[in-house]
Design an enzyme around this catalytic site. Structure first.
Site, PDB file in Angstrom:
ATOM      1  N   GLN A   1      -3.422   5.982  -7.984  1.00 37.59           N
ATOM      2  CA  GLN A   1      -2.194   6.193  -7.836  1.00 37.59           C
ATOM      3  C   GLN A   1      -1.268   5.478  -8.709  1.00 37.59           C
ATOM      4  O   GLN A   1      -0.480   6.321  -9.437  1.00 37.59           O
ATOM      5  CB  GLN A   1      -1.526   6.056  -6.367  1.00 37.59           C
ATOM      6  CG  GLN A   1      -1.311   4.739  -5.927  1.00 37.59           C
ATOM      7  CD  GLN A   1      -1.136   4.246  -4.581  1.00 37.59           C
ATOM      8  OE1 GLN A   1      -0.111   4.785  -3.965  1.00 37.59           O
ATOM      9  NE2 GLN A   1      -2.311   4.025  -3.716  1.00 37.59           N
TER      10      GLN A   1
ATOM     11  N   GLU B   1       0.538   1.194   3.178  1.00 34.90           N
ATOM     12  CA  GLU B   1      -0.634   0.397   3.483  1.00 34.90           C
ATOM     13  C   GLU B   1      -0.195  -0.888   4.383  1.00 34.90           C
ATOM     14  O   GLU B   1      -1.176  -1.133   5.135  1.00 34.90           O
ATOM     15  CB  GLU B   1      -1.314  -0.081   2.254  1.00 34.90           C
ATOM     16  CG  GLU B   1      -0.413  -1.137   1.203  1.00 34.90           C
ATOM     17  CD  GLU B   1      -1.164  -1.637   0.285  1.00 34.90           C
ATOM     18  OE1 GLU B   1      -2.102  -1.599   0.044  1.00 34.90           O
ATOM     19  OE2 GLU B   1      -0.201  -1.763  -0.878  1.00 34.90           O
TER      20      GLU B   1
ATOM     21  N   TYR C   1      -6.021   2.548  -6.506  1.00 34.09           N
ATOM     22  CA  TYR C   1      -5.500   2.116  -7.604  1.00 34.09           C
ATOM     23  C   TYR C   1      -5.276   3.295  -8.696  1.00 34.09           C
ATOM     24  O   TYR C   1      -4.651   3.347  -9.491  1.00 34.09           O
ATOM     25  CB  TYR C   1      -6.601   1.456  -8.692  1.00 34.09           C
ATOM     26  CG  TYR C   1      -6.809  -0.263  -8.224  1.00 34.09           C
ATOM     27  CD1 TYR C   1      -5.753  -0.732  -7.664  1.00 34.09           C
ATOM     28  CD2 TYR C   1      -8.085  -0.809  -8.109  1.00 34.09           C
ATOM     29  CE1 TYR C   1      -6.135  -2.032  -7.365  1.00 34.09           C
ATOM     30  CE2 TYR C   1      -8.330  -2.123  -7.985  1.00 34.09           C
ATOM     31  CZ  TYR C   1      -7.189  -2.829  -7.582  1.00 34.09           C
ATOM     32  OH  TYR C   1      -7.548  -4.146  -7.258  1.00 34.09           O
TER      33      TYR C   1
ATOM     34  N   THR D   1       7.596  -1.948 -11.529  1.00 32.50           N
ATOM     35  CA  THR D   1       6.738  -2.131 -10.398  1.00 32.50           C
ATOM     36  C   THR D   1       6.808  -0.591  -9.693  1.00 32.50           C
ATOM     37  O   THR D   1       7.770  -0.032  -9.525  1.00 32.50           O
ATOM     38  CB  THR D   1       7.292  -3.059  -9.283  1.00 32.50           C
ATOM     39  OG1 THR D   1       6.803  -2.908  -7.995  1.00 32.50           O
ATOM     40  CG2 THR D   1       8.806  -3.073  -9.054  1.00 32.50           C
TER      41      THR D   1
ATOM     42  N   ASP E   1       5.992  -0.365  -6.780  1.00 35.06           N
ATOM     43  CA  ASP E   1       6.901  -0.475  -5.406  1.00 35.06           C
ATOM     44  C   ASP E   1       8.481  -0.335  -5.183  1.00 35.06           C
ATOM     45  O   ASP E   1       8.737  -0.240  -4.169  1.00 35.06           O
ATOM     46  CB  ASP E   1       6.587  -2.170  -5.073  1.00 35.06           C
ATOM     47  CG  ASP E   1       4.958  -2.405  -4.644  1.00 35.06           C
ATOM     48  OD1 ASP E   1       4.263  -1.494  -4.351  1.00 35.06           O
ATOM     49  OD2 ASP E   1       4.698  -3.431  -4.766  1.00 35.06           O
TER      50      ASP E   1
ATOM     51  N   GLY F   1       0.814  -5.842 -11.118  1.00 36.00           N
ATOM     52  CA  GLY F   1       0.051  -4.621 -10.998  1.00 36.00           C
ATOM     53  C   GLY F   1       0.521  -3.697 -11.949  1.00 36.00           C
ATOM     54  O   GLY F   1       1.539  -3.664 -12.381  1.00 36.00           O
TER      55      GLY F   1
ATOM     56  N   MET G   1       0.212   2.890  -1.559  1.00 35.31           N
ATOM     57  CA  MET G   1       0.261   1.383  -1.627  1.00 35.31           C
ATOM     58  C   MET G   1       1.615   1.350  -1.076  1.00 35.31           C
ATOM     59  O   MET G   1       2.622   2.092  -1.016  1.00 35.31           O
ATOM     60  CB  MET G   1       0.184   1.194  -3.195  1.00 35.31           C
ATOM     61  CG  MET G   1      -1.075   1.159  -3.799  1.00 35.31           C
ATOM     62  SD  MET G   1      -1.211   0.689  -5.548  1.00 35.31           S
ATOM     63  CE  MET G   1      -2.993  -0.003  -5.327  1.00 35.31           C
ATOM     64  N   GLY G   2       2.169   0.057  -0.803  1.00 37.74           N
ATOM     65  CA  GLY G   2       3.328  -0.535  -0.410  1.00 37.74           C
ATOM     66  C   GLY G   2       3.057  -1.461   0.731  1.00 37.74           C
ATOM     67  O   GLY G   2       2.987  -1.043   1.872  1.00 37.74           O
ATOM     68  N   ARG G   3       3.347  -2.844   0.241  1.00 40.18           N
ATOM     69  CA  ARG G   3       2.965  -3.724   1.174  1.00 40.18           C
ATOM     70  C   ARG G   3       3.953  -4.129   2.219  1.00 40.18           C
ATOM     71  O   ARG G   3       3.916  -4.073   3.472  1.00 40.18           O
ATOM     72  CB  ARG G   3       2.674  -5.022   0.352  1.00 40.18           C
ATOM     73  CG  ARG G   3       2.479  -6.234   1.155  1.00 40.18           C
ATOM     74  CD  ARG G   3       1.749  -7.231   0.286  1.00 40.18           C
ATOM     75  NE  ARG G   3       0.312  -6.927  -0.009  1.00 40.18           N
ATOM     76  CZ  ARG G   3      -0.382  -7.565  -1.088  1.00 40.18           C
ATOM     77  NH1 ARG G   3       0.340  -8.608  -1.847  1.00 40.18           N
ATOM     78  NH2 ARG G   3      -1.711  -7.125  -1.252  1.00 40.18           N
TER      79      ARG G   3
END
Lengths: 424, 424
Positions: A304, A251, A302, A146, A148, A15, A194-196
């Protein structure tokens, strides 16, 4: 160790972020200082483009464009989510690896830099191992990237400071907006970020909370099992007291069974992860359904990770430094490392530098928020987290403006002639 | 006409914006120059607060805070969606009007300024008429405010320039992000913006399109009936050609029968409008379902109208000027007018000024995008619209920063003593 004379190849993966191009600028500008590096090539769309021998000549770019990468969001060379998967598809992976080294040989690539997250560091590690096995002279350095923030060993990941600067500002602004409309009926706004699997981004919005009553009022992290009753009690208590409540949700939040509450698990991405949407929508149903409190959602998506108009200067500066450090390390003879960001706290003044970590230790290790930084009881983050995150958002990147909107750069990407037969 | 000696009351109504506080700053700073204005009061949460005699003393605020309103988003005095509805609830409306004038008399209010959109201008108009009918000496001036940009007679509405600056930048950034990930499979991203009946905000994102292939590729306006097949053909053509497609949709788009495609009509707001959500989600279902193209959504929600971190300086400057002009007009003896923004194009150089329009002509008239500015065939906006919108986003507001995040102001809102019995 002797310098390798040959060409450099840099590529981006996974990403995009607001800082990954700054790393590429760092690679290119540092590479230009070393005579042993002859051509500077970019791989288009990561490994996928390299497999297809889609390379561009970065010495053909204007110096102004390279400099502009420091403030331009997303992946200027293109990116991909392609993985060389030795575990699940060993035959395909072996073919891919053969092809990669054909491309490297055909273009005399002696320096390879790959900017990305966990999967990309794994790819870099495998390429390094293969080079050793094949006795092909190649220096491989991974560049961290990332939003993340889940790479291990590095203080933080380029992209993270910018995403939390933007998300925390959004929480602050939405909070002022919702509070200015607050009436006795009360209202709730749920902001999905975001943040899986790791909740670093959601956690980072705590920076908006300058005083105890300011938002975010509730932060829901994917690593903390969602407890509906406890959550609703906190929403109710907040709305009763302040007339409004701002919730930030990563998320990927999961229930006690480990099921993502907003996931449509039938759709998978190319890495085999479920594609998520809708944690905020699901929470809205719950709040409106059970508390009858008017609830709205914001889904930054997207926006963010691409919000370069408000990127963190600390973040893009660290991103640039990672690119520079990767080239310096390779020139010094290192291979099979990831650049890491190192923080030194000198009486409250933060000094940033870089270091190296063996890719073997990095690949596929996920770095979670330390448990003691999470204030479970209050759905918030503790001071340790705030002390960690705050320096990452310092400073503003100033992109040039044109007619009131940012003027980002796009690379020419003039193609390097293909010399190999097309990929099978 | 003789000056009225007495107190001033200013209030804000409807959805907050990034520029409405600038108007309040304009009112307060201009009012401070006139001796006939004794006290400067703010009504908390608009008409609703005034009915409850909830007033604050704005002379008690720090000068720094008033100046800070120029860059602080949302409604610093609080806002409401309360409407004095003479049509549907004539008895209640008459009671409300009596109460309002009790409050005005009790606090010797002689100047009343109300910043808001269509409904608020209607309220201002009714208060002006009532003052005349009751022979109560009061000067009433409406201050325009709405991100929806749908007030008539004014060139534009404070709040609009900032919302489209932010939304167009988001479209630009999301576009770069999605295009950098574009592979042969193609992908689509749908960005939902506000706009219930007029598509001014969605239309404004055209400013991101600096060259023909850049996003937005498709703009869906609420005033243009949605044609699914034509839309899908355009998505497909775009994805086939560019590998990605960015769609911007105004939340209120309707099908040929006039039904909002993303509306849950069972929930109404206090003005009786359906509360919308989900146009982007509905379009995603359609694109993924029929074209099998991977689709993501962005729902900016409240974030777009509160995004003061990237507000338009032209917009907040005009907002401030509207506040100043309202006070000047009242001092000159005017009542029953709305301030309007006037644009003069001097060989491409825009000069902004203000004018006055009778509230009787403004109230409840909705201003739509001129039909000839819409490029129906291509789902885009014509040059006439671009020429109109471009000057509105010029210039950046610089909010002070603290620790990498904006430092917005909050008013003290010290209460004016109540002298009336509580509202019935």
């Amino acid at each position: 160790m002797a310098e390798f004379v040959g060409n450099l190849l840099v590529a981006q993966s996974g990403g995009p972020t607001a800082a990954i191009n700054a790393s590429i600028a760092g690679v290119i500008q540092e590479a230009g200082k070393h005579e042993c590096i002859e051509e500077i090539y970019g791989g288009l769309n990561g490994i996928l483009g390299i497999l297809n021998e889609e390379l561009c000549d970065l010495n053909d770019e204007k110096a102004r464009s390279i400099e502009g990468l420091r403030y331009t969001p997303a992946a200027a060379l293109g990116t991909c989510r392609y993985k060389i998967d030795f575990k699940k598809k060993p035959e395909k992976a072996a073919q891919d690896m053969d092809r990669l080294f054909e491309v490297f040989k055909a273009h005399n690539i002696r320096y390879f830099f790959y900017a990305g997250g966990n999967d990309s560091q794994d790819t870099s590690h495998k390429i390094h191992e293969e080079a050793v096995k094949r006795a092909y002279e190649l220096r491989v350095i991974g560049v961290p990237k990332t939003i993340d923030n889940d790479l291990p060993f590095t203080d933080s990941c380029p992209g993270y400071g910018s995403v939390i600067k933007y998300c925390a500002t959004t929480v602050m602004e939405v909070g002022i907006d919702v509070s200015s409309m607050a009436t006795d009926d009360g209202s709730c706004c749920i902001i999905e970020v975001m943040g899986r699997s790791a909740g670093w981004i959601a956690a980072g919005t705590i920076l908006a909370k300058r005083t105890p009553d300011l938002p975010p009022h509730i932060i829901l992290l994917p690593e903390v099992p969602f407890e509906e009753d406890k959550f609703l009690a906190k929403v109710k208590e907040t709305v009763d007291r302040l007339k409004y409540c701002i919730v930030v949700v990563g998320e990927g939040i999961k229930n006690a069974k480990g099921e993502e509450i907003g996931a449509d698990k039938s759709v998978l991405d190319s890495f085999g992860h479920p594609l998520l949407a809708g944690a905020a929508e699901r929470l809205k149903e719950i709040v409106q359904g059970r508390l009858k409190t008017k609830t709205r959602t914001v889904l930054l998506g997207y926006a963010q990770r691409a919000a370069a108009h408000f990127a963190s200067l600390t973040d893009t500066t660290n991103g640039f430094a990672c690119g520079e450090a990767a080239v310096k390390a390779a020139i010094e003879g290192k291979s099979g490392f990831m650049v890491k960001i190192v923080r030194e706290n000198d009486n409250g003044k933060i000094k940033w530098s870089t270091g190296l970590q063996p890719l073997a230790e990095v690949a596929n290790v996920e770095h979670f928020i330390p448990k003691e930084w999470i204030d479970h009881e209050n759905f918030l983050m503790r001071q340790e987290f705030i002390d960690y995150a705050k320096p990452l958002v310092e400073g503003e990147v100033k992109a040039p403006m044109e007619g009131g909107l940012p003027r980002y750069v796009a690379l020419e990407k003039s193609r390097v002639d293909k010399v190999l037969p097309a990929r099978a």
